[in-house]
Design a protein around this motif. Sequence first.
Motif, short mmCIF file in Angstrom:
data_model
loop_
_atom_site.label_atom_id
_atom_site.label_comp_id
_atom_site.label_asym_id
_atom_site.label_seq_id
_atom_site.Cartn_x
_atom_site.Cartn_y
_atom_site.Cartn_z
N ALA A 222 9.38 -42.58 47.09
CA ALA A 222 10.43 -43.60 47.25
C ALA A 222 9.82 -44.95 47.61
CB ALA A 222 11.43 -43.15 48.31
N MET A 223 8.79 -44.93 48.46
CA MET A 223 8.13 -46.19 48.82
C MET A 223 7.40 -46.80 47.63
SD MET A 223 6.85 -45.73 52.73
CE MET A 223 6.31 -44.04 52.85
N MET A 224 6.81 -45.92 46.80
CA MET A 224 6.14 -46.42 45.59
C MET A 224 7.15 -47.08 44.65
SD MET A 224 3.61 -43.30 44.66
CE MET A 224 2.04 -43.10 45.49
N GLU A 225 8.28 -46.41 44.48
CA GLU A 225 9.32 -46.98 43.63
C GLU A 225 9.75 -48.34 44.15
OE1 GLU A 225 11.96 -43.39 43.17
OE2 GLU A 225 12.75 -44.62 41.53
N PHE A 226 9.87 -48.41 45.47
CA PHE A 226 10.31 -49.66 46.07
C PHE A 226 9.26 -50.76 45.88
CE2 PHE A 226 11.10 -52.40 49.90
CZ PHE A 226 12.24 -53.00 49.38
N SER A 227 7.99 -50.40 45.99
CA SER A 227 6.98 -51.45 45.79
C SER A 227 6.96 -51.89 44.32
CB SER A 227 5.60 -51.00 46.28
OG SER A 227 5.17 -49.84 45.64
N ASN A 228 7.26 -50.97 43.40
CA ASN A 228 7.40 -51.37 41.99
C ASN A 228 8.58 -52.32 41.81
OD1 ASN A 228 5.24 -49.75 41.35
ND2 ASN A 228 6.49 -48.03 40.63
N THR A 229 9.68 -51.98 42.49
CA THR A 229 10.88 -52.84 42.42
C THR A 229 10.58 -54.24 42.95
OG1 THR A 229 12.26 -50.90 42.76
CG2 THR A 229 13.28 -53.03 43.22
N LEU A 230 9.82 -54.29 44.05
CA LEU A 230 9.47 -55.58 44.64
C LEU A 230 8.67 -56.42 43.65
CD1 LEU A 230 8.45 -54.64 48.28
CD2 LEU A 230 10.03 -56.46 47.65
N ASN A 231 7.71 -55.78 43.00
CA ASN A 231 6.87 -56.50 42.05
C ASN A 231 7.69 -57.04 40.89
OD1 ASN A 231 4.34 -57.42 41.07
ND2 ASN A 231 4.39 -55.75 39.58
N GLN A 232 8.62 -56.21 40.40
CA GLN A 232 9.48 -56.65 39.29
C GLN A 232 10.36 -57.82 39.71
OE1 GLN A 232 11.24 -52.90 38.37
NE2 GLN A 232 9.28 -52.13 37.55
N VAL B 10 6.31 -52.12 55.26
CA VAL B 10 5.14 -51.91 56.13
C VAL B 10 5.51 -50.96 57.28
CG1 VAL B 10 3.57 -53.05 57.75
CG2 VAL B 10 4.02 -54.09 55.51
N LEU B 11 6.67 -51.13 57.85
CA LEU B 11 7.09 -50.22 58.93
C LEU B 11 7.20 -48.79 58.43
CD1 LEU B 11 9.85 -52.39 60.67
CD2 LEU B 11 7.65 -51.72 61.65
N MET B 12 7.79 -48.62 57.23
CA MET B 12 7.96 -47.26 56.71
C MET B 12 6.62 -46.61 56.38
SD MET B 12 11.29 -47.30 54.27
CE MET B 12 11.13 -48.92 53.52
N MET B 13 5.65 -47.43 56.00
CA MET B 13 4.34 -46.87 55.65
C MET B 13 3.52 -46.50 56.89
SD MET B 13 3.21 -49.39 52.55
CE MET B 13 1.55 -48.73 52.38
N LEU C 72 -1.38 -55.13 57.78
CA LEU C 72 -0.34 -55.85 57.03
C LEU C 72 0.76 -56.37 57.95
CD1 LEU C 72 0.06 -53.60 53.85
CD2 LEU C 72 -1.27 -55.71 54.14
N TRP C 73 1.00 -55.65 59.04
CA TRP C 73 2.08 -56.04 59.96
C TRP C 73 1.82 -57.45 60.50
CZ3 TRP C 73 6.82 -55.17 60.57
CH2 TRP C 73 7.50 -55.41 61.77
N GLY C 74 0.56 -57.72 60.81
CA GLY C 74 0.20 -59.06 61.26
C GLY C 74 0.45 -60.08 60.16
N GLN C 75 0.12 -59.68 58.92
CA GLN C 75 0.27 -60.62 57.79
C GLN C 75 1.72 -60.94 57.48
OE1 GLN C 75 -1.98 -59.19 54.48
NE2 GLN C 75 -3.88 -59.08 55.64
N VAL C 76 2.63 -59.98 57.73
CA VAL C 76 4.04 -60.29 57.45
C VAL C 76 4.72 -60.84 58.70
CG1 VAL C 76 4.22 -58.60 55.58
CG2 VAL C 76 4.87 -57.93 57.92
N GLY C 77 3.92 -61.24 59.68
CA GLY C 77 4.46 -61.93 60.84
C GLY C 77 4.95 -61.02 61.94
N GLY C 78 4.52 -59.76 61.92
CA GLY C 78 4.94 -58.83 62.96
C GLY C 78 4.06 -58.93 64.19
N GLU C 79 4.61 -58.48 65.30
CA GLU C 79 3.90 -58.56 66.56
C GLU C 79 3.15 -57.25 66.81
OE1 GLU C 79 5.30 -58.99 71.14
OE2 GLU C 79 6.46 -60.13 69.64
N TYR C 80 1.88 -57.34 67.21
CA TYR C 80 1.06 -56.17 67.51
C TYR C 80 1.73 -55.32 68.60
CZ TYR C 80 -3.02 -53.58 69.26
OH TYR C 80 -3.89 -52.62 69.67
N SER C 81 1.77 -54.02 68.49
CA SER C 81 1.23 -53.20 67.40
C SER C 81 2.38 -52.68 66.55
CB SER C 81 0.45 -52.03 67.99
OG SER C 81 0.27 -50.98 67.08
#
Length: 823
Positions: free
Chosen positions: A691-701, A721-724, A735-744
């Motif tokens: 399901a996460m793979m499908e969603f990342s494909n959807t995001l790219n499209q 990122v949270l689901m992964m 990636l969490w840092g890159q999308v602006g999330g707070e450690y950890s």
Amino acid sequence: MATETMQASRTAYGHRDIEPKWGERWERDGVYTVSDDDPRPKWYELHMYPYPSGDLHIGHWFAMSGADAHARFMRMKGFNVLHPMGFDAFGLNAENAAIKSGVHPYRWTMSNIENMRRQLRSMGAMYDWDREVVTCTPDYYRWNQWLFLQLYNNGLAYRDGAPVNWCPSCQTVLANEQVINGQCERCDSPVIQREMEQWFFSITKYADELLDHSKIDWPERINLMQTNWIGRSEGVEVGFDISEYGLDQDSIDTFTTRIDTVFGVTFIVLAPEHPLVAKLTTDEQREAVEEYVEQARRQTEIERLSTEKEKTGVFTGAYAVNSLNGERVPILVADYVLLSYGTGMVMGVPAHDQRDFEFAKKYDLPIRVVIAPPDWDGSELEEAFIGEGTQVNSGEFDGLPSSEGMERIADHVEERGLGGRAVNYKMRDWLISRQRYWGTPIPIVFCDDCGEVAVPESYLPVLLPDDAEFLPTGDSPLALHQEFVNTTCPDCGGPAKRETDTMDTFVDSSWYFLRYASPTYHDGPFDPVAAMEWNPVDQYTGGVEHAVMHLLYARFFVKAMRDLGLLDFDEPFVRLVNQGTIVFNSQKMSKSRGNVIAPDDYVEDVGADVVRTYLMFMGPWEQGGDWNDNGINGMARWTNRVWELCQRDADELGESSDEAAVGNLRRALHKTIRKVSEDMERFKFNTGIAAMMEFSNTLNQAWQAGNVDAKVWRESMRGLVLMMSPITPFLAEELWGQVGGEYSVHQQPWPEWDEDLAADEMITLVVQVNGKLRDRIEVPADVSEEDARAVALASDRVKQHTEGKAVRRVIYVPGRLVNVVAG
RNA sequence: GCCGAAGUGGCGAAAUGGUAGACGCGCCGGUCUCAAAAACCGGUGGGAGUUAAUCCCGUGUCGGUUCGACUCCGACCUUCGGCACCA
């Protein structure tokens, strides 16, 4: 390099840098340190600890990364999660290594543990290493001894004779594993069964409670296996008279579940090991009987119980009298009767038991029908009749239905004092004695004057001497160790000898889960407050191979400890999930088979995150499978794509006026969160990852279509990122840092989904004619039944296929399909 | 032998009474490149059919229940786990 097929060996995100970086940071910051005082509700998620054989193989990773992913998920769901790890460190392999290579079992074990700790760290599991438990340390095994004493003092541990595998040439006891085709693995001599005095725990006292699985949520197949293993059967013990032989007993008892057939007894069979065999055998028969007993000692139980094998036996020359009809029947010895079950002898009723039938045919013993089959014409039986019928040839009970005969004859037996109703279990008491060095010494001494004396608690631990010699002499190294063996009696101070048997390692694993709550506690096996706060284990995971032994022993221990006032709960493991076995070339991986796949090369190549993802994706976790690395590149591609998605600058998207496109992406996000949440909860990692793979494909499209805005894009990336993060803990942190999330990322809450946002506007209505797919029609999700039927019947395709036929029925499954039944 | 499971494309699998083959691997075609790799895009159960519409077949084997069966029931075959001293 693991194989040549691995081409995507460079992850785009540099796993060789980020994995150690985050591993060290987490440890430094105590991200996985578990506190007993945390206000969140507790969740104890335990995976079966490994035996430290040297290396973790890919099957360990499969099991442990799944358990870790689930524990991480529960932590994100808001629980204070205890997910500890330890080592089941006593056992045969260490001792064998010592004999072979001269390395002391302690050194062998500890260096293996060190290596496995390194491997487990590389896996990125959320273990709190401050809570590690290693069973071969005196700090741990002294409490095995303490628990042994509690059981001993309460009548739950006792000594009795039991057979062991004995190699007459090596003069040593062999494990079943060391017996190959009835021969010693070292010297090929035929192995025999030899009786020895050994220690038992009285697990059968808990048989009935162990049959009750109503307080636990376990797979039905495990409950069934345990039920069959315990094997409760209700029947009658009935005595047969042997007073004519003037022995110290006048009758011999048999156990039967078919007392209704007792008038059909034409012989009695004793187990070859039965002590009465020697006493009853006549001089003429002695040679034949002794020879038979000798050959029985060379067979395994599985061989003896095989229903394929031709039944064999021998006449003792003695007779017993059936007190119900006064008939004198021969007593035989046969290896299909086991001393350990029931009374070690059975009444032979060939007409109504298939084994007895075959036996009687072979030895020409009479076959007398006492339960007439419903339509029986009085002719000879072709095989045993085991069903219900009418009592015949049964004296005063003739004419009764056999079900009633069963009760009436049982009453009769009880009234006449010939025996009584009894319950028997296939399960036997737990034999914990091992004639080996590398285990917990049993805290008992034998004094010439006082006899068997328990070592007082204050003398514990009885230390395993570290200077034992590992000679292939056959004697246990402990028995050869004079300073260990010779001691003084705690009662009278006189000379005494220590018990040299050590404990089965299943003793260690029967309570280790209690130790994790307070792993350094000095005043008992566990701190009662901490142990009862964390226990019982909320979620236990491990291999199905432990379905009966370990899981029954641990249940027994908890129940016994509860009755001793040490615990206040009944069951150790509330919920159980079994991961499948990873085999290699269709064989279970094990060091002794030499077919072990190590994860280390793969980790080096593509990183722990990719290995974890591949293991969780390759199939259902509860199924396992044959290992191959054919698809591992696909996982590296996926993690690379997600990393690449995260590198995109969301600001490029700006704002979107395409409400439908934005809504579609948001719907995909919420549907994915719902699907992944449900799958993680139930250990369905493979479909969750899909399901996460499908969603990342959807995001790219969506990005390529350029019709979504920065806001929904950022929401989506953060959600992904949270689901992964339970599956790919290192990459997710990066990636969490890159999308602006707070450690950890591992201290964030699990994303929530909104049913309204996840709801479809349009659905595909499947239209069938006579159960065959004929059309698909897009309709609003809230379509009425009337409209759905109308739209289906209006379909040209439906009309084609129903032409010339009458429509008999129309079946409507809301939101799914319409089936037009015509003919 | 006894107890417990599992069998679906070339491969790992999805669907647990309602579109069989989601997702991924592999393969085929394309883009990029001097070329290759990587990456990206498209196709991919089998057969018939005009590269079509469409039809037929297909979830270990045989039989049953149902409007409808990979899914439920019965029998069988094969493979795996356990059988008390490997853990």
